[in-house]
Design a protein around this motif. Structure first.
Motif, PDB file in Angstrom:
ATOM      1  N   SER A 110       0.830  -1.204   0.000  1.00 29.76           N
ATOM      2  CA  SER A 110       0.000   0.000   0.000  1.00 29.76           C
ATOM      3  C   SER A 110       0.862   1.251   0.000  1.00 29.76           C
ATOM      4  CB  SER A 110      -0.922  -0.007   1.219  1.00 29.76           C
ATOM      5  OG  SER A 110      -1.638   1.208   1.308  1.00 29.76           O
ATOM      6  N   ARG A 111       1.914   1.245   0.806  1.00 33.12           N
ATOM      7  CA  ARG A 111       2.781   2.426   0.903  1.00 33.12           C
ATOM      8  C   ARG A 111       3.521   2.684  -0.405  1.00 33.12           C
ATOM      9  NH1 ARG A 111       7.968   2.518   1.758  1.00 33.12           N
ATOM     10  NH2 ARG A 111       8.019   0.392   2.578  1.00 33.12           N
ATOM     11  N   LEU A 112       4.127   1.647  -0.976  1.00 32.26           N
ATOM     12  CA  LEU A 112       4.912   1.819  -2.193  1.00 32.26           C
ATOM     13  C   LEU A 112       4.038   2.197  -3.389  1.00 32.26           C
ATOM     14  CD1 LEU A 112       7.322  -1.190  -1.699  1.00 32.26           C
ATOM     15  CD2 LEU A 112       8.024   1.201  -1.864  1.00 32.26           C
ATOM     16  N   LEU A 113       2.911   1.519  -3.534  1.00 36.26           N
ATOM     17  CA  LEU A 113       2.031   1.833  -4.659  1.00 36.26           C
ATOM     18  C   LEU A 113       1.363   3.188  -4.456  1.00 36.26           C
ATOM     19  CD1 LEU A 113       0.397  -1.624  -5.492  1.00 36.26           C
ATOM     20  CD2 LEU A 113       2.512  -0.595  -6.364  1.00 36.26           C
ATOM     21  N   GLY A 114       1.091   3.540  -3.200  1.00 32.52           N
ATOM     22  CA  GLY A 114       0.569   4.882  -2.926  1.00 32.52           C
ATOM     23  C   GLY A 114       1.570   5.959  -3.304  1.00 32.52           C
ATOM     24  N   ASP A 115       2.854   5.710  -3.002  1.00 33.89           N
ATOM     25  CA  ASP A 115       3.899   6.662  -3.392  1.00 33.89           C
ATOM     26  C   ASP A 115       3.989   6.775  -4.915  1.00 33.89           C
ATOM     27  OD1 ASP A 115       4.511   7.111  -0.755  1.00 33.89           O
ATOM     28  OD2 ASP A 115       6.283   5.823  -0.733  1.00 33.89           O
ATOM     29  N   ALA A 116       3.843   5.646  -5.602  1.00 26.47           N
ATOM     30  CA  ALA A 116       3.883   5.658  -7.069  1.00 26.47           C
ATOM     31  C   ALA A 116       2.727   6.477  -7.632  1.00 26.47           C
ATOM     32  CB  ALA A 116       3.831   4.231  -7.608  1.00 26.47           C
ATOM     33  N   LEU A 117       1.538   6.262  -7.109  1.00 24.72           N
ATOM     34  CA  LEU A 117       0.364   6.976  -7.607  1.00 24.72           C
ATOM     35  C   LEU A 117       0.418   8.462  -7.277  1.00 24.72           C
ATOM     36  CD1 LEU A 117      -2.232   4.262  -6.620  1.00 24.72           C
ATOM     37  CD2 LEU A 117      -1.693   4.961  -8.966  1.00 24.72           C
ATOM     38  N   ALA A 118       1.110   8.826  -6.193  1.00 23.74           N
ATOM     39  CA  ALA A 118       1.222  10.233  -5.804  1.00 23.74           C
ATOM     40  C   ALA A 118       2.022  11.043  -6.815  1.00 23.74           C
ATOM     41  CB  ALA A 118       1.860  10.340  -4.424  1.00 23.74           C
ATOM     42  N   LEU A 119       2.800  10.357  -7.659  1.00 27.07           N
ATOM     43  CA  LEU A 119       3.565  11.062  -8.695  1.00 27.07           C
ATOM     44  C   LEU A 119       2.662  11.588  -9.808  1.00 27.07           C
ATOM     45  CD1 LEU A 119       6.595   8.607  -8.982  1.00 27.07           C
ATOM     46  CD2 LEU A 119       6.609  10.875  -7.951  1.00 27.07           C
ATOM     47  N   TRP A 120       1.445  11.057  -9.889  1.00 26.61           N
ATOM     48  CA  TRP A 120       0.498  11.513 -10.912  1.00 26.61           C
ATOM     49  C   TRP A 120      -0.189  12.771 -10.409  1.00 26.61           C
ATOM     50  CZ3 TRP A 120      -1.198   8.744 -15.478  1.00 26.61           C
ATOM     51  CH2 TRP A 120      -0.425   7.596 -15.730  1.00 26.61           C
ATOM     52  N   ARG A 121      -0.036  13.852 -11.160  1.00 24.49           N
ATOM     53  CA  ARG A 121      -0.634  15.131 -10.759  1.00 24.49           C
ATOM     54  C   ARG A 121      -1.711  15.587 -11.735  1.00 24.49           C
ATOM     55  NH1 ARG A 121       4.824  15.188  -9.899  1.00 24.49           N
ATOM     56  NH2 ARG A 121       5.486  15.486  -7.728  1.00 24.49           N
ATOM     57  N   GLY A 122      -2.089  14.725 -12.643  1.00 27.55           N
ATOM     58  CA  GLY A 122      -3.108  15.064 -13.622  1.00 27.55           C
ATOM     59  C   GLY A 122      -2.959  14.185 -14.848  1.00 27.55           C
ATOM     60  N   PRO A 123      -3.674  14.497 -15.932  1.00 26.03           N
ATOM     61  CA  PRO A 123      -3.584  13.703 -17.159  1.00 26.03           C
ATOM     62  C   PRO A 123      -2.168  13.676 -17.711  1.00 26.03           C
ATOM     63  CG  PRO A 123      -5.468  15.193 -17.240  1.00 26.03           C
ATOM     64  CD  PRO A 123      -4.665  15.596 -16.041  1.00 26.03           C
ATOM     65  N   VAL A 124      -1.819  12.579 -18.378  1.00 28.87           N
ATOM     66  CA  VAL A 124      -0.474  12.413 -18.934  1.00 28.87           C
ATOM     67  C   VAL A 124      -0.276  13.362 -20.120  1.00 28.87           C
ATOM     68  CG1 VAL A 124       1.179  10.750 -19.871  1.00 28.87           C
ATOM     69  CG2 VAL A 124      -0.602   9.989 -18.291  1.00 28.87           C
ATOM     70  N   LEU A 125       0.856  14.055 -20.131  1.00 30.61           N
ATOM     71  CA  LEU A 125       1.270  14.911 -21.258  1.00 30.61           C
ATOM     72  C   LEU A 125       0.189  15.911 -21.662  1.00 30.61           C
ATOM     73  CD1 LEU A 125       3.036  12.249 -23.545  1.00 30.61           C
ATOM     74  CD2 LEU A 125       3.966  13.556 -21.623  1.00 30.61           C
ATOM     75  N   VAL A 126      -0.476  16.482 -20.661  1.00 26.54           N
ATOM     76  CA  VAL A 126      -1.587  17.372 -20.957  1.00 26.54           C
ATOM     77  C   VAL A 126      -1.132  18.612 -21.722  1.00 26.54           C
ATOM     78  CG1 VAL A 126      -1.416  18.622 -18.765  1.00 26.54           C
ATOM     79  CG2 VAL A 126      -3.617  18.471 -19.939  1.00 26.54           C
ATOM     80  N   ASP A 127       0.137  19.016 -21.581  1.00 19.76           N
ATOM     81  CA  ASP A 127       0.622  20.236 -22.242  1.00 19.76           C
ATOM     82  C   ASP A 127       1.575  19.939 -23.390  1.00 19.76           C
ATOM     83  OD1 ASP A 127       2.592  19.241 -20.640  1.00 19.76           O
ATOM     84  OD2 ASP A 127       3.242  21.181 -19.849  1.00 19.76           O
ATOM     85  N   VAL A 128       1.524  18.705 -23.912  1.00 16.40           N
ATOM     86  CA  VAL A 128       2.408  18.307 -25.012  1.00 16.40           C
ATOM     87  C   VAL A 128       1.557  17.798 -26.175  1.00 16.40           C
ATOM     88  CG1 VAL A 128       4.234  16.713 -25.735  1.00 16.40           C
ATOM     89  CG2 VAL A 128       4.253  17.680 -23.425  1.00 16.40           C
ATOM     90  N   PRO A 129       1.833  18.253 -27.426  1.00 17.78           N
ATOM     91  CA  PRO A 129       1.118  17.697 -28.577  1.00 17.78           C
ATOM     92  C   PRO A 129       1.364  16.189 -28.652  1.00 17.78           C
ATOM     93  CG  PRO A 129       2.379  19.643 -29.204  1.00 17.78           C
ATOM     94  CD  PRO A 129       2.814  19.276 -27.824  1.00 17.78           C
ATOM     95  N   VAL A 130       0.345  15.437 -28.995  1.00 13.90           N
ATOM     96  CA  VAL A 130       0.440  13.979 -28.992  1.00 13.90           C
ATOM     97  C   VAL A 130       0.087  13.429 -30.365  1.00 13.90           C
ATOM     98  CG1 VAL A 130      -0.552  11.867 -28.043  1.00 13.90           C
ATOM     99  CG2 VAL A 130      -0.024  13.773 -26.526  1.00 13.90           C
ATOM    100  N   LEU A 146      -4.227   2.495 -13.681  1.00 11.82           N
ATOM    101  CA  LEU A 146      -5.455   1.896 -13.162  1.00 11.82           C
ATOM    102  C   LEU A 146      -5.172   0.545 -12.498  1.00 11.82           C
ATOM    103  CD1 LEU A 146      -8.044   2.717 -15.978  1.00 11.82           C
ATOM    104  CD2 LEU A 146      -7.860   3.763 -13.713  1.00 11.82           C
ATOM    105  N   GLY A 147      -4.277  -0.242 -13.115  1.00 14.86           N
ATOM    106  CA  GLY A 147      -3.916  -1.521 -12.524  1.00 14.86           C
ATOM    107  C   GLY A 147      -3.230  -1.355 -11.179  1.00 14.86           C
ATOM    108  N   VAL A 148      -2.350  -0.363 -11.095  1.00 12.71           N
ATOM    109  CA  VAL A 148      -1.649  -0.087  -9.828  1.00 12.71           C
ATOM    110  C   VAL A 148      -2.646   0.396  -8.773  1.00 12.71           C
ATOM    111  CG1 VAL A 148       0.052   1.420  -8.715  1.00 12.71           C
ATOM    112  CG2 VAL A 148       0.552   0.364 -10.924  1.00 12.71           C
ATOM    113  N   LEU A 149      -3.593   1.207  -9.197  1.00 13.96           N
ATOM    114  CA  LEU A 149      -4.605   1.702  -8.270  1.00 13.96           C
ATOM    115  C   LEU A 149      -5.430   0.544  -7.714  1.00 13.96           C
ATOM    116  CD1 LEU A 149      -5.966   4.070  -6.915  1.00 13.96           C
ATOM    117  CD2 LEU A 149      -7.290   4.451  -9.012  1.00 13.96           C
ATOM    118  N   GLU A 150      -5.811  -0.390  -8.565  1.00  7.34           N
ATOM    119  CA  GLU A 150      -6.532  -1.578  -8.101  1.00  7.34           C
ATOM    120  C   GLU A 150      -5.724  -2.337  -7.064  1.00  7.34           C
ATOM    121  OE1 GLU A 150      -7.736  -4.135 -11.278  1.00  7.34           O
ATOM    122  OE2 GLU A 150      -8.592  -2.491 -12.455  1.00  7.34           O
ATOM    123  N   ARG A 151      -4.442  -2.523  -7.362  1.00  5.08           N
ATOM    124  CA  ARG A 151      -3.583  -3.295  -6.456  1.00  5.08           C
ATOM    125  C   ARG A 151      -3.414  -2.590  -5.116  1.00  5.08           C
ATOM    126  NH1 ARG A 151      -0.416  -7.455  -8.650  1.00  5.08           N
ATOM    127  NH2 ARG A 151      -0.002  -8.946  -6.973  1.00  5.08           N
TER     128      ARG A 151
END
Length: 243
Positions: A110-130, A146-151
């Motif tokens: 829970s701690r490690l995956l929570g730390d991983a998810l905390a790195l997400w601050r919004g949608p991926v590459l929201v300010d980069v042309p894709v 989503l898989g990490v969040l489930e775990r």
């Protein structure tokens, strides 16, 4: 981060694939799709040169910029040893969390995956042309998240934190109405919180959605969970879902 859109695309593509060669063809597909300019090779070289110059200026070291972003026979490569990204850090934390899950340690998971998810601050590459390539990268990263969040939620359920998860799970189910795993987790948390009626309502909801949208019944996990709740058994799922 460079301000020019295509330089931003190039930098992000190289950083996401740090340590691997990004081929010229991959750049072409990302930057121009099916309609590359006739001089795409020269144009790409110009973009790379401009990007190196910006990196050199930012670091005050032109030789470092050339080492960081090197030319290869079939394309270009970012040196993973000198390129630290939140995506790479996310991956390291996820791997560590999976290892603790395999050893049966839900608290560490829970701690490690929570730390991983905390790195997400919004949608991926929201300010980069894709383009096509980055769009696939973004989709893959979101599926991984989503898989990490489930775990992580599974680990929290194993720690008997079901009451604390109700709000988060309600939001996840609302945003992912056909995700059977999130529904199963919500049903488990509701049942363990003494809200079996609400858990059964969630089963009826997702069953109707799956029938209407896909023409299928819920999978074995949800079916078994439904039977468990109807029978009033003491616990809805195994104590450690991550094992």
């Amino acid at each position: 981060m460079p301000s020019a859109p295509k330089q931003r695309q190039i930098l992000v593509l190289l950083a996401l694939h740090a340590g691997r060669v990004v081929t010229t063809q991959t750049f072409v597909e990302e930057l121009w799709g099916d309609k590359p300019p006739r001089s795409f090779a020269t144009t790409l070289q110009t973009y790379i040169s401009q990007l190196r110059a910006k990196l050199a200026k930012a670091a005050g070291d032109a030789s470092w910029a050339r080492r960081l972003l090197s030319t290869r026979h079939s394309g270009y490569q970012m040196d993973a040893r000198q390129c630290r990204t939140d995506v790479a850090e996310f991956g390291h934390l996820v791997q560590a969390g999976r290892r603790t899950a395999e050893t049966g340690d839900p608290a560490a998971t829970s701690r490690l995956l929570g730390d991983a998810l905390a790195l997400w601050r919004g949608p991926v590459l929201v300010d980069v042309p894709v383009g096509r390539i980055l769009a696939a990268d973004v989709a893959a990263l979101e599926e991984t998240r989503l898989g990490v969040l489930e775990r992580r939620i599974e680990a929290d359920l194993a720690l008997r934190r079901h009451a604390d998860l109700l709000g988060e799970l309600a939001m996840l189910v609302m945003r992912n109405p056909m995700n059977e795993n999130f529904s199963a987790l919500q049903m488990t948390a509701l049942y363990r919180s003494g809200r079996s009626g609400r858990a059964l309502e969630e089963f009826r909801r997702i069953r109707a959605v799956l029938r209407d949208e896909l023409g299928v019944e819920p999978g074995p996990r949800l079916q078994q969970l439904h039977r468990t709740i109807l029978a009033g058994e003491p616990d809805a799922e195994p104590a450690w879902l991550g094992s």
